[in-house]
Motif scaffolding. Structure first.
Motif, PDB file in Angstrom:
ATOM      1  N   ALA A 146       0.832  -1.211   0.000  1.00  0.00           N
ATOM      2  CA  ALA A 146       0.000   0.000   0.000  1.00  0.00           C
ATOM      3  C   ALA A 146       0.862   1.254   0.000  1.00  0.00           C
ATOM      4  N   ASN A 147       1.943   1.248   0.764  1.00  0.00           N
ATOM      5  CA  ASN A 147       2.821   2.411   0.803  1.00  0.00           C
ATOM      6  C   ASN A 147       3.618   2.569  -0.479  1.00  0.00           C
ATOM      7  N   LEU A 148       4.032   1.470  -1.091  1.00  0.00           N
ATOM      8  CA  LEU A 148       4.697   1.566  -2.387  1.00  0.00           C
ATOM      9  C   LEU A 148       3.739   2.132  -3.442  1.00  0.00           C
ATOM     10  N   GLU A 149       2.501   1.708  -3.400  1.00  0.00           N
ATOM     11  CA  GLU A 149       1.491   2.203  -4.341  1.00  0.00           C
ATOM     12  C   GLU A 149       1.222   3.687  -4.145  1.00  0.00           C
ATOM     13  N   GLY A 150       1.208   4.116  -2.893  1.00  0.00           N
ATOM     14  CA  GLY A 150       0.927   5.517  -2.597  1.00  0.00           C
ATOM     15  C   GLY A 150       2.143   6.407  -2.679  1.00  0.00           C
ATOM     16  N   GLY A 151       3.300   5.801  -2.916  1.00  0.00           N
ATOM     17  CA  GLY A 151       4.519   6.592  -2.979  1.00  0.00           C
ATOM     18  C   GLY A 151       5.012   7.012  -1.611  1.00  0.00           C
ATOM     19  N   ASP A 152       4.417   6.497  -0.527  1.00  0.00           N
ATOM     20  CA  ASP A 152       4.804   6.866   0.833  1.00  0.00           C
ATOM     21  C   ASP A 152       5.651   5.752   1.415  1.00  0.00           C
ATOM     22  N   GLN A 153       6.971   5.857   1.212  1.00  0.00           N
ATOM     23  CA  GLN A 153       7.867   4.835   1.726  1.00  0.00           C
ATOM     24  C   GLN A 153       8.419   5.235   3.086  1.00  0.00           C
ATOM     25  N   ALA A 154       7.929   6.326   3.633  1.00  0.00           N
ATOM     26  CA  ALA A 154       8.507   6.853   4.866  1.00  0.00           C
ATOM     27  C   ALA A 154       7.879   6.274   6.107  1.00  0.00           C
ATOM     28  N   ALA A 155       6.932   5.383   5.980  1.00  0.00           N
ATOM     29  CA  ALA A 155       6.149   4.971   7.136  1.00  0.00           C
ATOM     30  C   ALA A 155       6.310   3.500   7.428  1.00  0.00           C
ATOM     31  N   PRO A 156       7.227   3.147   8.324  1.00  0.00           N
ATOM     32  CA  PRO A 156       7.346   1.743   8.677  1.00  0.00           C
ATOM     33  C   PRO A 156       6.129   1.252   9.419  1.00  0.00           C
ATOM     34  N   ALA A 157       5.806  -0.027   9.253  1.00  0.00           N
ATOM     35  CA  ALA A 157       4.646  -0.598   9.926  1.00  0.00           C
ATOM     36  C   ALA A 157       4.879  -0.638  11.416  1.00  0.00           C
TER      37      ALA A 157
END
Length: 195
Positions: A146-157
């Motif tokens: 989901a984060n790769l799709e949204g371009g948001d790679q800054a948010a670790p689970a």
């Protein structure tokens, strides 16, 4: 559709990486997820194919488990200290080509500190990472997608109450710069020892 290259150490995370690759392939298609053991046909010339696949990649996922930093080669030298080490080569090539590198940290493995890394891949210590845990494996990988799709790679689970958690360490008087992006995020900064 994103093309994803998985970089990993066989003796550190082969099974976890295979499982991550499987979930990524369900979403992106097997042809868009490169993991050497699944993607290289017999007779492939390894260096050529690795270079070709890296050049085609939109993102490199560096799967880092508990022994990624310390695994030693047959000469009893740390693998990462060998300039010809394939993991180091893959990451160096990605950084040289400005391909985003996302460390995928397994089961609480910390993000490597810059002082533990060769200079040519030290940027990984500043890269925004994602955590994948055994107990929440599938949901963690789905969150990564989901984060790769949204371009948001800054948010670790992870984090309490679904909040995202990011931890970076500044050493030797360094500075940590963080971008909260969207939504709530806890940011923890640690100053390292003096000069």
């Amino acid at each position: 559709m994103r093309r994803i290259f998985l970089s990993y150490r066989i003796n550190d995370s082969v099974h976890a990486t295979a499982a991550i690759a499987g979930l990524l392939a369900q979403h992106y298609g097997a042809g868009n997820v490169f993991r050497d053991r699944d993607s290289l046909p017999l007779g492939s010339v390894y260096p050529r194919r690795i270079r070709r696949e890296l050049e085609r990649a939109d993102v490199v996922l560096a799967v880092i488990g508990p022994s990624w930093l310390t695994i030693r080669n047959k000469n009893d030298e740390r693998c990462l200290d060998d300039e010809r080490d394939w993991v180091r080569t893959e990451l160096r090539m990605a950084f040289e080509r400005d391909i985003p590198v996302v460390p995928v940290l397994l089961d609480g493995t910390p993000l490597p500190d810059r002082s533990q890394l060769p200079a040519d891949i030290a940027l990984i210590s500043l890269s925004m990472y994602w955590q994948v845990r055994h107990r929440t494996f599938e949901s963690d990988v789905r969150g990564l997608i989901a984060n790769l799709e949204g371009g948001d790679q800054a948010a670790p689970a992870g984090g309490a109450g679904g909040q995202r958690v990011m931890t970076n360490t500044a050493s030797h008087g360094g500075t940590v710069i963080s971008n909260q992006g969207d939504g709530p995020m806890n940011v923890t900064q640690h100053g390292g020892g003096g000069g």
